[in-house]
Design a protein around this motif. Structure first.
Motif, PDB file in Angstrom:
ATOM      1  N   UNK A  87      -2.902 -12.287   6.658  1.00 23.01           N
ATOM      2  CA  UNK A  87      -2.663 -11.021   7.350  1.00 23.01           C
ATOM      3  C   UNK A  87      -3.406  -9.861   6.691  1.00 23.01           C
ATOM      4  N   UNK A  92      -9.748  -6.246   2.294  1.00 21.64           N
ATOM      5  CA  UNK A  92      -8.526  -6.159   1.492  1.00 21.64           C
ATOM      6  C   UNK A  92      -8.371  -7.392   0.611  1.00 21.64           C
TER       7      UNK A  92
ATOM      8  N   UNK B 248      -8.589  -1.668   7.175  1.00 19.83           N
ATOM      9  CA  UNK B 248      -8.095  -1.959   5.840  1.00 19.83           C
ATOM     10  C   UNK B 248      -7.337  -0.740   5.359  1.00 19.83           C
ATOM     11  N   UNK B 249      -6.252  -1.004   4.683  1.00 23.08           N
ATOM     12  CA  UNK B 249      -5.539   0.132   4.114  1.00 23.08           C
ATOM     13  C   UNK B 249      -5.059  -0.283   2.748  1.00 23.08           C
ATOM     14  N   UNK B 250      -4.802   0.687   1.956  1.00 25.61           N
ATOM     15  CA  UNK B 250      -4.227   0.337   0.671  1.00 25.61           C
ATOM     16  C   UNK B 250      -3.196   1.382   0.322  1.00 25.61           C
ATOM     17  N   UNK B 255      -1.229   1.537  -6.994  1.00 26.78           N
ATOM     18  CA  UNK B 255      -2.251   0.992  -7.891  1.00 26.78           C
ATOM     19  C   UNK B 255      -1.964   1.245  -9.359  1.00 26.78           C
ATOM     20  N   UNK B 259      -1.392  -5.032 -11.632  1.00 29.12           N
ATOM     21  CA  UNK B 259      -1.298  -6.220 -10.789  1.00 29.12           C
ATOM     22  C   UNK B 259       0.005  -6.281 -10.012  1.00 29.12           C
ATOM     23  N   UNK B 262      -0.365  -4.229  -7.004  1.00 26.99           N
ATOM     24  CA  UNK B 262      -1.223  -4.870  -5.998  1.00 26.99           C
ATOM     25  C   UNK B 262      -0.447  -5.914  -5.225  1.00 26.99           C
ATOM     26  N   UNK B 263       0.345  -6.686  -5.954  1.00 23.26           N
ATOM     27  CA  UNK B 263       1.088  -7.746  -5.266  1.00 23.26           C
ATOM     28  C   UNK B 263       2.140  -7.156  -4.353  1.00 23.26           C
ATOM     29  N   UNK B 266       0.461  -6.134  -1.199  1.00 23.07           N
ATOM     30  CA  UNK B 266       0.238  -7.281  -0.314  1.00 23.07           C
ATOM     31  C   UNK B 266       1.537  -7.652   0.404  1.00 23.07           C
ATOM     32  N   UNK B 267       2.652  -7.576  -0.308  1.00 20.44           N
ATOM     33  CA  UNK B 267       3.934  -7.904   0.323  1.00 20.44           C
ATOM     34  C   UNK B 267       4.282  -6.887   1.406  1.00 20.44           C
ATOM     35  N   UNK B 269       2.162  -5.243   3.213  1.00 21.24           N
ATOM     36  CA  UNK B 269       1.317  -5.567   4.362  1.00 21.24           C
ATOM     37  C   UNK B 269       1.887  -6.775   5.091  1.00 21.24           C
ATOM     38  N   UNK B 270       2.401  -7.720   4.320  1.00 25.76           N
ATOM     39  CA  UNK B 270       3.027  -8.897   4.938  1.00 25.76           C
ATOM     40  C   UNK B 270       4.133  -8.461   5.889  1.00 25.76           C
ATOM     41  N   UNK B 273       2.582  -6.405   9.030  1.00 24.86           N
ATOM     42  CA  UNK B 273       1.581  -6.992   9.912  1.00 24.86           C
ATOM     43  C   UNK B 273       2.005  -8.322  10.524  1.00 24.86           C
ATOM     44  N   UNK B 274       3.197  -8.772  10.247  1.00 28.54           N
ATOM     45  CA  UNK B 274       3.631 -10.045  10.818  1.00 28.54           C
ATOM     46  C   UNK B 274       4.902  -9.835  11.608  1.00 28.54           C
ATOM     47  N   UNK B 331       5.443 -16.361   2.083  1.00 30.77           N
ATOM     48  CA  UNK B 331       4.055 -16.651   1.733  1.00 30.77           C
ATOM     49  C   UNK B 331       3.739 -18.124   1.816  1.00 30.77           C
ATOM     50  N   UNK B 338      -1.847 -18.612  -3.770  1.00 25.36           N
ATOM     51  CA  UNK B 338      -1.213 -17.731  -4.750  1.00 25.36           C
ATOM     52  C   UNK B 338      -1.074 -18.442  -6.090  1.00 25.36           C
TER      53      UNK B 338
END
Lengths: 231, 491
Positions: A87, A92, B248-250, B255, B259, B262-263, B266-267, B269-270, B273-274, B331, B338
């Motif tokens: 996703x 990204x 793309x977005x962040x 940040x 790390x 970052x993770x 990602x979560x 976005x999960x 986006x789902x 995930x 991962x």
């Protein structure tokens, strides 16, 4: 680089992997040939500590891969779409992988410049999530993300299978370069005998989980392999 | 033809990978559905008694008439949240020799099979027959029932249409919610009265049963509108996802956490986006409203803080619990990736911990205004919050290391039990029990406030011990890593 000691994995009474001894030196480029079900992917998964072996162990730089996680810092792998976070957009995903390996966005951007022709305009700024890319393009993202990590050990499962002909030859070039210039240890599997004899200096033939042939590539290798796989 | 296509759907339902795998869950779900339907039926037959109790001395039928539109207004909201668009079902047939018109009919028929269509019938038809039929005669009762069914069908196809439009443009979603809010405000401030409108319309039917033809016309209009739209837009690509380019977005503010940040990005976005986690997020807005049920003045008057605490744990922890029950399973599709990438397991676990803490923190902050009901809610809620971030979060991660079932991110959340195993059921029960068990000894023996303080303090201490917990959880994860991976790979 890699040492395999008496590793074995059995699924439902069927032997998936059964390798007594295997040594892989730093800087080797190795092809894994074998029919479906020969255990190539299972072997890769064992190397990546994604499945538990029934017996034996695998050492990466003399350290057991199950006991510590150091190998992750110098190993990059792409086996299937299961390695992509589907996703995310390609950008990204690259930035994320870059971050995990201490690369800034600028580093990643610069690195991706080198992939312009490989990506063929279909990946960066495509406005799609990874899950919406075609399988071939997903593979390209996976491969590029691996190389981005500048690993010492690179593992690719069937990298040629989903690529178009031009991308296949570009990939072959890239693998050669990585091997010659950066002394990267590369492990790939393929059904395409032409490609692996072309790229790899050493070829392992697998059958029913065992390595039944371990040869250095020479002019005759292709014929030997073709003879072996002939029905 | 349509019956053949529908029979495929029937097979798809029974042969889906999850069906039959865990009989216990199927049986449980069956009972749950039966229970819901039975309750609805009971309410349906008890309408008369209920109305007599709630508003004594009025004509039961008139009160009932005034209520009908309220139900269907609520029904629209419920459908908007829960009703599914059976678009994908048509995919395998598009390239075959089946007329487009038939496919549209198939989709329309297929969509009708949802419990949302059964519910209003069970609620309203018993009284229409027993109450109205007795007083006004059979033809009026039939007119009434027909109107109810027609309204049900009207709502059904209206919402299908609106939802299909929202897939194409988000403005439809905004428009829908603005309309709903305007209606609610208008009714609340007495600009118009839904009850009066409803009473007027349905008493009209009582006197002239043929007016049910209007309802039928409405239903037909909604049906035709939806069919026409489908007929002209039967392209999977256009119906299932917006053609808008994905950007793309962040989350740059994350940040600075390295790390772990970052993770977490990602979560996030999960979730956004789902489909499945996103619908869970939407449902969790409802979870926040549970305060209106749990936070009752009578509990304060009787000093029953345990109930308030339960509510607090629920409100500040429910999204955390419902997201956390699939903590790693979200995930599952790329879990191989991962685990093989350069992510330290401890960092991975830590990122999950902070994510859960963040969920609970947001829920706590958003629900602070409950303090206007009674200021005592705030300290109780804070104690519940500490319990959630300190104890619940740890339990959540621990249970996640024991859950081996993957799930598909693309499915909706409601009544979707894919990826649910016994661990999840145990888990939801366990957290609330633990909270209450911690509260009870001091709460009963000393003073309810002592119980609250005990829960809050234990939570806080446990939260401060997070590094120690994370070490333990990392070890637990490592113990079962292969089993988790194997389970997730099995689709």
């Amino acid at each position: 680089m890699l040492t395999v000691n008496n590793i074995g994995k059995v699924y439902n009474g069927k032997i998936a992997v059964d390798i007594n001894e295997l040594h892989i030196q730093q800087g080797e480029i190795i092809g894994l040939a074998g029919n479906n079900g020969a255990g190539k992917t299972t072997f890769f998964r064992l190397i990546l500590d994604l499945i538990r072996a029934d017996r034996g162990e695998i050492l990466s730089k003399e350290k057991s891969i199950t006991q510590n996680e150091e190998w992750k810092q110098y190993t990059a792998a792409y086996l299937d779409e299961g390695f992509l976070i589907n996703y995310l957009t390609p950008e990204e995903y690259f930035y994320f992988v870059g971050k995990l390996n201490n690369l800034s966005k600028a580093d990643v951007d610069e690195y991706l410049q080198g992939f312009t022709s490989f990506f063929d305009g279909a990946i960066l700024k495509s406005g799609k999530y990874l899950r919406d890319l075609s399988k071939g393009n997903q593979f390209k993202v996976g491969i590029a993300a691996c190389m981005l990590q500048n690993p010492e050990l690179l593992i690719l499962d069937e990298p040629f299978a989903n690529l178009d002909p031009s991308s296949q030859s570009r990939l072959i070039q890239m693998l050669r370069e990585l091997h010659e210039k950066r002394r990267m240890t590369i492990l790939i599997s393929s059904h395409d005998l032409n490609h692996i004899t072309d790229v790899c200096k050493r070829i392992l033939v697998m059958e029913k989980g065992r390595i039944i042939n371990d040869m250095q590539t020479s002019e005759d290798t292709l014929h030997e392999l073709e003879a072996y796989f002939k029905v | 033809m349509i019956s053949l296509l529908l029979s495929h759907q029937w097979k798809a339902f029974w042969r889906s990978r999850n069906a039959g795998k865990s009989v216990a869950i199927q049986i449980f779900m069956g009972f749950l559905m039966l229970y819901l339907l039975a309750s609805a039926l009971l309410v349906g037959f008890a309408v008369k008694a209920i109305i007599k109790n709630v508003v004594p001395g009025q004509d039961v039928v008139i009160v009932f008439c005034g209520f009908v539109l309220y139900y269907f207004a609520f029904d629209i909201l419920m459908r908007f949240m829960l009703q599914e668009l059976p678009t994908i079902a048509v995919q395998p047939y598009l390239a075959h020799n089946i007329k487009r018109k038939q496919l549209v009919h198939f989709l329309n028929w297929r969509s009708l099979f949802t419990f949302l269509n059964v519910l209003p019938l069970i609620l309203f038809i018993p009284f229409s027959i027993t109450g109205i039929g007795k007083a006004y005669g059979a033809s009026v009762a039939i007119g009434f029932v027909v109107s109810i069914i027609s309204l049900c069908i009207f709502n059904h196809f209206l919402i299908l249409y609106v939802k299909r439009k929202t897939v194409i443009s988000a403005w439809w979603m905004v428009g829908f919610f603005v309309t709903v809010v305007l209606f609610m405000l208008g009714d609340y401030f007495g600009i118009f009265s839904l009850q009066k409108v409803s009473a007027f319309l349905f008493t009209a039917i009582l006197h002239n049963a043929w007016l049910c033809l209007v309802a039928i016309a409405l239903a037909a209009a909604a049906f035709i509108n939806n069919s026409r739209f489908l007929y002209n837009n039967l392209y999977i690509e256009e119906m299932t996802k917006s053609s808008k380019a994905k950007t793309s977005s962040e989350f740059s503010w994350l940040q600075r956490f390295g790390n772990i940040g970052d993770m977490i990005a990602v979560d996030l976005k999960l979730i956004l986006r789902n489909k499945r986690p996103r619908s869970l997020l939407m449902l969790s807005v409802f979870f926040l409203a549970y305060g209106f049920i749990f936070y009752k003045q009578t509990y304060f008057e009787k000093n029953m803080l345990g109930m308030i605490l339960m509510g607090g744990i629920f409100i500040t922890g429910m999204f955390m619990a419902s997201f956390g029950q699939f903590l790693f399973a979200w995930q599952s599709v790329h879990f191989d990736g991962v685990m093989a990438s350069n992510i330290n397991i401890k960092t991975f676990i830590k990122s999950k911990f902070y994510l859960l803490v963040a969920f609970s923190t947001i829920a706590m902050l958003v629900s602070l205004p409950y303090g206007f009901i009674n200021w005592r809610i705030i300290p109780v809620q804070i104690a519940a919050y500490f319990f959630n971030v300190g104890i619940h979060s740890i339990m959540c991660i621990y249970f996640a290391t024991r859950s081996y079932k993957g799930l598909d991110l693309g499915k909706a959340a409601t009544f979707n039990y894919q990826g649910t195993g016994s661990a999840q059921w145990l888990y939801s029960l366990a957290i609330f029990l633990v909270g209450i068990v911690l509260y009870l000894p001091l709460g009963l023996l000393v003073n309810p406030w002592a119980g609250i303080i005990a829960v809050g303090l234990l939570g806080l201490i446990s939260f401060l011990l997070q590094d120690w917990w994370i070490d333990i959880l990392t070890k637990q994860f490592m113990l079962r890593k292969y089993k988790i991976l194997e389970g997730f790979r099995e689709k």
